[in-house]
Structure formats: C-alpha cells, structure tokens
Design an enzyme around this catalytic site. Structure first.
Site, short mmCIF file in Angstrom:
data_model
loop_
_atom_site.label_atom_id
_atom_site.label_comp_id
_atom_site.label_asym_id
_atom_site.label_seq_id
_atom_site.Cartn_x
_atom_site.Cartn_y
_atom_site.Cartn_z
N ASP A 154 0.82 -1.21 0.00
CA ASP A 154 0.00 0.00 0.00
C ASP A 154 0.86 1.27 0.00
O ASP A 154 0.50 2.27 -0.61
CB ASP A 154 -0.93 0.02 1.22
CG ASP A 154 -2.03 -1.01 1.10
OD1 ASP A 154 -2.55 -1.21 -0.01
OD2 ASP A 154 -2.37 -1.63 2.13
N GLY A 155 1.99 1.21 0.69
CA GLY A 155 2.87 2.39 0.73
C GLY A 155 3.35 2.76 -0.67
O GLY A 155 3.33 3.93 -1.06
N ASN B 217 -5.75 8.12 1.24
CA ASN B 217 -6.27 7.60 2.51
C ASN B 217 -6.70 8.69 3.48
O ASN B 217 -7.83 8.72 3.95
CB ASN B 217 -5.17 6.85 3.28
CG ASN B 217 -5.04 5.40 2.92
OD1 ASN B 217 -5.94 4.82 2.32
ND2 ASN B 217 -3.91 4.81 3.27
N THR C 53 -9.97 2.12 6.59
CA THR C 53 -9.41 0.85 7.09
C THR C 53 -7.93 1.00 7.47
O THR C 53 -7.29 0.01 7.79
CB THR C 53 -9.55 -0.26 6.02
OG1 THR C 53 -9.11 0.28 4.76
CG2 THR C 53 -10.99 -0.72 5.88
N ALA C 54 -7.41 2.24 7.43
CA ALA C 54 -5.99 2.45 7.75
C ALA C 54 -5.85 3.08 9.14
O ALA C 54 -6.37 2.54 10.11
CB ALA C 54 -5.34 3.28 6.64
N TYR C 55 -5.18 4.20 9.25
CA TYR C 55 -4.87 4.81 10.55
C TYR C 55 -6.14 5.08 11.37
O TYR C 55 -6.21 4.81 12.58
CB TYR C 55 -4.11 6.12 10.31
CG TYR C 55 -3.20 6.58 11.41
CD1 TYR C 55 -3.24 6.03 12.70
CD2 TYR C 55 -2.27 7.59 11.15
CE1 TYR C 55 -2.37 6.47 13.69
CE2 TYR C 55 -1.40 8.03 12.15
CZ TYR C 55 -1.45 7.48 13.41
OH TYR C 55 -0.60 7.92 14.37
N SER C 56 -7.15 5.61 10.72
CA SER C 56 -8.40 5.94 11.40
C SER C 56 -8.99 4.70 12.11
O SER C 56 -9.47 4.79 13.24
CB SER C 56 -9.39 6.49 10.37
OG SER C 56 -10.65 6.72 10.96
N SER D 136 -7.30 2.10 13.23
CA SER D 136 -6.47 1.76 14.40
C SER D 136 -6.84 2.62 15.60
O SER D 136 -6.59 2.24 16.75
CB SER D 136 -4.99 1.98 14.09
OG SER D 136 -4.60 1.28 12.95
N ALA E 50 -6.24 10.35 20.77
CA ALA E 50 -6.09 10.55 22.22
C ALA E 50 -6.76 11.83 22.72
O ALA E 50 -6.10 12.71 23.28
CB ALA E 50 -4.59 10.54 22.60
P1 NAP Z 1 3.24 1.77 6.85
O1 NAP Z 1 4.17 2.34 7.85
O2 NAP Z 1 3.68 0.64 6.01
O3 NAP Z 1 1.97 1.27 7.70
C1 NAP Z 1 0.68 1.32 7.31
C2 NAP Z 1 -0.03 -0.04 7.29
O4 NAP Z 1 -1.35 0.22 6.85
C3 NAP Z 1 0.58 -1.00 6.28
O5 NAP Z 1 0.38 -2.33 6.71
C4 NAP Z 1 -0.21 -0.69 5.02
O6 NAP Z 1 -0.24 -1.76 4.09
C5 NAP Z 1 -1.59 -0.45 5.61
N1 NAP Z 1 -2.50 0.39 4.82
C6 NAP Z 1 -2.23 1.48 4.06
N2 NAP Z 1 -3.36 1.95 3.49
C7 NAP Z 1 -4.36 1.14 3.91
C8 NAP Z 1 -5.77 1.11 3.67
N3 NAP Z 1 -6.38 2.02 2.90
N4 NAP Z 1 -6.51 0.15 4.28
C9 NAP Z 1 -5.91 -0.76 5.08
N5 NAP Z 1 -4.61 -0.78 5.35
C10 NAP Z 1 -3.84 0.15 4.77
O7 NAP Z 1 2.74 3.02 5.95
P2 NAP Z 1 2.42 3.11 4.40
O8 NAP Z 1 2.42 1.75 3.79
O9 NAP Z 1 3.29 4.18 3.86
O10 NAP Z 1 0.91 3.67 4.41
C11 NAP Z 1 0.58 4.98 4.79
C12 NAP Z 1 -0.65 4.91 5.66
O11 NAP Z 1 -0.28 4.32 6.90
C13 NAP Z 1 -1.26 6.22 6.08
O12 NAP Z 1 -2.16 6.73 5.12
C14 NAP Z 1 -1.94 5.86 7.41
O13 NAP Z 1 -3.32 5.58 7.21
C15 NAP Z 1 -1.29 4.57 7.83
N6 NAP Z 1 -0.72 4.63 9.18
C16 NAP Z 1 -1.29 3.86 10.14
C17 NAP Z 1 -0.87 3.92 11.46
C18 NAP Z 1 -1.54 3.07 12.48
O14 NAP Z 1 -2.44 2.32 12.10
N7 NAP Z 1 -1.21 3.20 13.75
C19 NAP Z 1 0.19 4.78 11.80
C20 NAP Z 1 0.76 5.55 10.80
C21 NAP Z 1 0.29 5.47 9.48
P3 NAP Z 1 1.11 -2.35 3.40
O15 NAP Z 1 1.65 -3.30 4.42
O16 NAP Z 1 0.64 -3.05 2.18
O17 NAP Z 1 2.02 -1.18 3.12
MN MN Z 2 3.72 0.05 4.00
#
Ligand code: NAP
Ligand code: MN
Length: 264
Positions: free
Chosen positions: A48-49, A121, A161-164, A166, A185
């Site tokens: 996804d990244g 996202n 389904t991403a950060y929101s 969690s 928080a």
């Molecule tokens: P990352 O550090 O690899 O971590 C993000 C995780 O979320 C990865 O496992 C990624 O999948 C997954 N993901 C990304 N978009 C998603 C979606 N629309 N639905 C479900 N899972 C999704 O970061 P990244 O790959 O660069 O992705 C950036 C996104 O990370 C941001 O938009 C934010 O939403 C998310 N994020 C999440 C948290 C948290 O949940 N605590 C913290 C920071 C950022 P892959 O393994 O395939 O990369």
């Molecule tokens: Mn990633």
C-alpha cells in the site's frame, strides 16, 4: 500498442516480481517508468505504501491502476505475484471492474503562504513534539469543537481501514462517499473536554482545523503518512477533491469480503 506505466517499490521482491511478470506480456506493449502521460494502465508493484506514494509522486494518473502486492497488507493491490493469467488479461484491458476513489484535499495557510495537497487515505494533523494539541474545529463556518489531545486523522472512505481504524474509527463502505474526522487521544477531564468518537461528514463538507490562539504548537501535517512541507501552519481546510483514481478490481470484487480477509 498498449502503453503501460510502471511504479515499482524499491525492494528486491517488488523488482524481481515486476521483471518476471512484465516478461510474460510479449509484443504489443510499450512499458515506461518515467512518463505516465497517455498510459492505458498504471501497474504498481509493492504494498500500500508504494501504491499511495507512487501515485502521489506522479500526480495521481487518470488511467486504471493495477496493483500487484509484494508488501504486507496490500489493501489496494488486487493481484498477487502468482496471478499471472489475470495479470495478462487485465494488462490487455479485459476482464476487470474499476473501483473509483475520490481524493481528499487539504488547503493549508502557513506563515510562508498557501498550498493545496491531495491524499488517497488520510491526512494526519498533530503536534510534532509531545505536547497537547489545542485545536479548534470549524465545520463550514461554525465552530464545533475546541479540541485537546494528540490531533486528528481526516480520512476518506479508502482510508477508513488504515490509521483511522487503528484509532477506533469506523470502516466505511466505499459507496458512502464521506469524510471521517477521527480524534487521536482526545482528553476528557474536569478541565478539558473533547469529543471521543469519530465524526462523519457528507461529501460537500469542509472541516477547518486551526491552532487555538493561546497555543504555541509546532503543527505537522501528513498526507498518507508523508510530511507536507508547509512552514508554520495557521489553518488547514479539509474537503473532498474533484480528482479521482480508478483501481482495477476482480469482477467478483466485494469490499466487505476484502475487509474480512485482510482484518479477521
Ligand atoms: P506503513 O508504515 O507501512 O503502515 C501502514 C499499514 O497500513 C501497512 O500495513 C499498510 O499496508 C496499511 N494500509 C495502508 N493503506 C491502507 C488502507 N487504505 N486500508 C488498510 N490498510 C492500509 O505506511 P504506508 O504503507 O506508507 O501507508 C501509509 C498509511 O499508513 C497512512 O495513510 C496511514 O493511514 C497509515 N498509518 C497507520 C498507522 C496506524 O495504524 N497506527 C500509523 C501511521 C500510518 P502495506 O503493508 O501493504 O504497506
Ligand atoms: Mn507500507
């Protein structure tokens, strides 16, 4: 001649997968990695990244985007490296459906000027240090909340389904075009009160977040996890953009099936 534009994550697996899959295509294709203009399809090899950041760096091309997952989760990527028959079929322009995602937009006013940024996202807005962010939230022109906590995620349905998620936000069926504001928080004490749940807004809404007058914040803004270079932030207005991306999905694609398989 079909023109394919490739975005390949900088990992050994993504590159070797791209090499072997592209070799299957044979004649009739022009494959480029440095100009998406006029492409019939965009191929993304990675997780996804790679999908999020690759599309951002190429200005979110209009062509159908086919993701091949070599990352961890791969929510946007419809194929796996072993799906070679589907890969050939989809590259020829046949057999798939398209899922359209509307992008999020942030209009930033800072001490150095104004800028607009897009995200697939989500946007994260929070203090760069470890201080409590004191933020006012205005919906359209109405002040709705004076918030105390870490900050907010502003998520599209794609980002639900991403950060929101969690942070306890709700998973949004992509047919419900919306903007979700999820607190990080939020503080609730006798001194300070903030909403503790996500709030959902219709696609026509705008949400403005500003540091409160009395706060000395070092606010950071992040688009799909990447920092937006914006100087000292005075206000950010979030809304849905008119811009859309179109993601290749299998004919039998079903959002809730995907959610179930990726999360449970
Ligand atoms: P990352 O550090 O690899 O971590 C993000 C995780 O979320 C990865 O496992 C990624 O999948 C997954 N993901 C990304 N978009 C998603 C979606 N629309 N639905 C479900 N899972 C999704 O970061 P990244 O790959 O660069 O992705 C950036 C996104 O990370 C941001 O938009 C934010 O939403 C998310 N994020 C999440 C948290 C948290 O949940 N605590 C913290 C920071 C950022 P892959 O393994 O395939 O990369
Ligand atoms: Mn990633």
């Amino acid at each position: 001649m079909r023109k394919l534009f490739t975005i390949i994550n900088d990992s050994v697996l993504a590159r070797s997968t791209a090499d072997s899959m592209l070799e299957l295509l044979g004649d009739g294709y022009e494959i480029s990695a440095d100009d998406p203009a006029g492409a019939d399809m965009v191929l993304v090899f990675g997780g996804d990244g790679a999908f999020l950041h690759g599309l951002w760096s190429w200005g979110f091309p209009e062509a159908p985007i086919l993701g091949i997952n070599t990352g961890h989760l791969g929510f946007f990527q419809e194929l796996l490296p072993e799906d070679t028959d589907l890969f050939k079929q989809y590259c020829s322009g046949e057999g798939f459906t398209l899922q359209t995602y509307r992008l999020l937009k942030a209009h930033v006013i800072s001490d150095t000027g104004e800028l607009t940024e897009l995200a697939i996202n989500d946007f994260t807005i929070r203090d760069r240090g470890a201080k409590v962010a004191r933020l006012s939230v205005t919906i359209e022109d109405k002040l709705v909340e004076r918030f105390f906590g870490d900050g907010f995620i502003v998520a599209s349905c794609a980002g639900s389904t991403a950060y929101s998620y969690s942070l306890g936000g709700c998973i949004v069926d992509p047919r419900v075009e919306s903007i979700q504001l999820t607190p990080m928080a939020p503080i609730n004490s006798k001194a300070l009160r903030s909403f503790t749940s996500s709030m959902m807004f219709p696609p026509t809404s705008s949400i403005t977040i500003e540091p409160m007058e009395d706060s000395s914040l070092d606010l950071g803004l992040y688009a799909d996890g990447l920092e937006v270079k914006a100087g000292e932030i005075k206000s950010v207005k979030f809304s849905l953009s008119e811009k859309r991306i179109h993601v290749v999905r299998n004919k039998d694609y079903d959002f809730w099936g995907k959610v179930e398989s990726k999360f449970l």
